[in-house]
Design an enzyme around this catalytic site. Structure first.
Site, short mmCIF file in Angstrom:
data_model
loop_
_atom_site.label_atom_id
_atom_site.label_comp_id
_atom_site.label_asym_id
_atom_site.label_seq_id
_atom_site.Cartn_x
_atom_site.Cartn_y
_atom_site.Cartn_z
N CYS A 26 3.10 -13.55 3.35
CA CYS A 26 3.94 -13.58 4.46
C CYS A 26 4.03 -14.76 5.54
O CYS A 26 2.79 -15.19 5.99
CB CYS A 26 3.64 -12.36 5.58
SG CYS A 26 4.66 -12.18 7.02
N HIS B 39 -10.48 -6.16 4.11
CA HIS B 39 -9.26 -6.48 3.98
C HIS B 39 -8.83 -7.68 3.29
O HIS B 39 -9.48 -8.73 3.55
CB HIS B 39 -8.46 -6.10 5.26
CG HIS B 39 -7.15 -5.87 5.12
ND1 HIS B 39 -6.23 -6.96 4.88
CD2 HIS B 39 -6.22 -4.80 5.13
CE1 HIS B 39 -5.07 -6.34 4.63
NE2 HIS B 39 -4.98 -5.11 5.18
N GLU C 153 -6.34 -9.62 3.49
CA GLU C 153 -5.97 -10.67 4.76
C GLU C 153 -7.12 -11.26 5.24
O GLU C 153 -7.04 -12.54 5.42
CB GLU C 153 -5.00 -9.97 5.76
CG GLU C 153 -4.44 -11.10 6.65
CD GLU C 153 -3.83 -10.52 7.89
OE1 GLU C 153 -2.91 -9.51 7.77
OE2 GLU C 153 -3.79 -11.04 9.03
N CYS D 66 0.62 -8.94 14.78
CA CYS D 66 2.05 -9.35 14.49
C CYS D 66 2.84 -8.24 15.24
O CYS D 66 2.31 -7.26 15.47
CB CYS D 66 2.05 -9.07 13.02
SG CYS D 66 3.79 -8.69 12.30
N SER E 175 4.59 -0.35 5.39
CA SER E 175 4.30 -0.66 4.01
C SER E 175 5.05 0.58 3.36
O SER E 175 5.12 0.60 2.11
CB SER E 175 3.12 -0.65 3.36
OG SER E 175 2.33 0.56 4.07
N HIS F 225 0.76 -1.14 -0.14
CA HIS F 225 -0.05 0.01 -0.03
C HIS F 225 0.99 1.40 0.01
O HIS F 225 0.81 2.21 0.91
CB HIS F 225 -0.83 0.08 1.15
CG HIS F 225 -1.88 -1.29 1.14
ND1 HIS F 225 -2.48 -1.49 0.14
CD2 HIS F 225 -2.19 -2.03 2.28
CE1 HIS F 225 -3.51 -2.51 0.34
NE2 HIS F 225 -3.13 -2.72 1.70
S1 SF4 Z 1 2.66 -6.79 9.19
FE1 SF4 Z 1 3.68 -8.74 10.01
S2 SF4 Z 1 2.45 -10.18 9.45
FE2 SF4 Z 1 1.74 -8.38 8.01
S3 SF4 Z 1 3.07 -8.78 6.38
FE3 SF4 Z 1 4.20 -7.37 7.86
S4 SF4 Z 1 5.47 -9.11 9.13
FE4 SF4 Z 1 3.63 -10.06 8.00
#
Ligand code: SF4
Length: 287
Positions: free
Chosen positions: A96, A128, A130, A199, A271, A40
């Protein structure tokens, strides 16, 4: 005036891993199609597109029979893997590893509770990518909650297994879990499992940012327009330091922000590429 870069800023491990995979394929001269925006951050996306990455939507997938398609860090539901297989698409799976692990945990929970009345609840943003991948691993039966008002969707008399989308704020997740536990206990039901699934790369940033934001006169936060994580982390800075500014790229910087300042802190979302943060810091120094 001092300009200090936040040492905790730059891509998180998962986004870094996905970009490296895409760049390796592009460097080999391959045409790589990416299902959805890979990161993003428009500036980083423009760079990848210039190297040959093509962003596609789900509706375009069937037209890519036999081609290479990258699945980004957010992950995909099992149906997308199945469809790609049927289309003989060669998948570059850049999910990921932390998201993959969470998908597996949800999947295990879903299958172990399939014959019971177990409800899988995911704290996350309903639209989202994810969350779509996580829900797909629960047979698309998960109840998605984004705040305490959504807890009414859960049957508090039945068992619940609660998870969080990896990038959600850990403090709000804790508050949701506590509120749900209270409601269930009052209804005489203690069958609640709360999984720690936010995370650490994101949850660890909020406390560190609070201290970073308090150490500087002005904070310049670099983030993408669609970055939920950027919006959240910026709000953390703003709550501590009123003189916090959100920018997308160098052109957004206003030299008036730094009048009378001794120290400027530059940071960004998980990001936001480290090279962009460094460019922003150099530009402020030149001012
Ligand atoms: S925020 Fe954490 S879970 Fe999400 S992509 Fe990054 S490392 Fe992976």
């Amino acid at each position: 005036m001092k300009v200090i870069i936040d040492q905790n800023s730059g891509f998180c491990f998962g986004v870094n891993h996905a970009i490296k995979m895409a760049e390796a394929e592009l460097a080999a001269g391959e045409t790589v199609f990416c299902l959805g925006e890979m990161v993003h951050n428009q500036v980083q996306m423009d760079q990848l597109v210039a190297k040959g990455l093509k962003v596609i939507s789900m509706a375009e997938l069937p037209s890519l029979k036999g081609k290479k398609v990258l699945f980004r860090a957010h992950g995909e539901p099992p149906e997308t893997f199945q469809l790609a297989k049927e289309l003989d698409i060669s998948i570059i799976d850049a999910t990921c590893p932390i998201v993959t692990k969470l998908q597996q945990r949800i999947n295990n929970s879903y299958f172990s509770g399939k014959d019971s009345e177990l409800q899988i609840v995911i704290f996350g943003k309903a639209k989202h990518a994810e969350v779509a991948g996580l829900n797909g691993n629960a047979g698309n039966t998960a109840i998605i909650v984004s705040d305490e008002n959504d807890l009414g969707k859960i049957d508090i008399t039945k068992p619940v297994h609660l998870f969080s989308q990896t990038t959600m704020d850990a403090e709000t997740y804790q508050a949701i879990a506590t509120a749900l536990q209270k409601r269930m206990t009052e209804a005489g039901n203690t069958d609640l499992v709360i999984s720690k699934s936010a995370c650490g790369q994101v949850s660890g940033r909020a406390p560190a940012l609070r201290s970073f934001a308090s150490e500087h006169d002005v904070i310049v936060f670099v983030g993408g327009r669609n970055s939920a994580n950027g919006a959240y982390l910026f709000s953390v800075c703003k709550s501590i330091n009123e003189k916090s500014y959100y920018i997308h790229n160098i052109e957004d910087i206003d030299d008036q922000w730094f009048n009378g300042s001794i120290s400027v802190g530059v940071t960004g979302a998980t990001s936001t590429p480290g090279w962009l943060i460094a460019q922003v810091a150099e530009q402020i120094e030149r001012m």
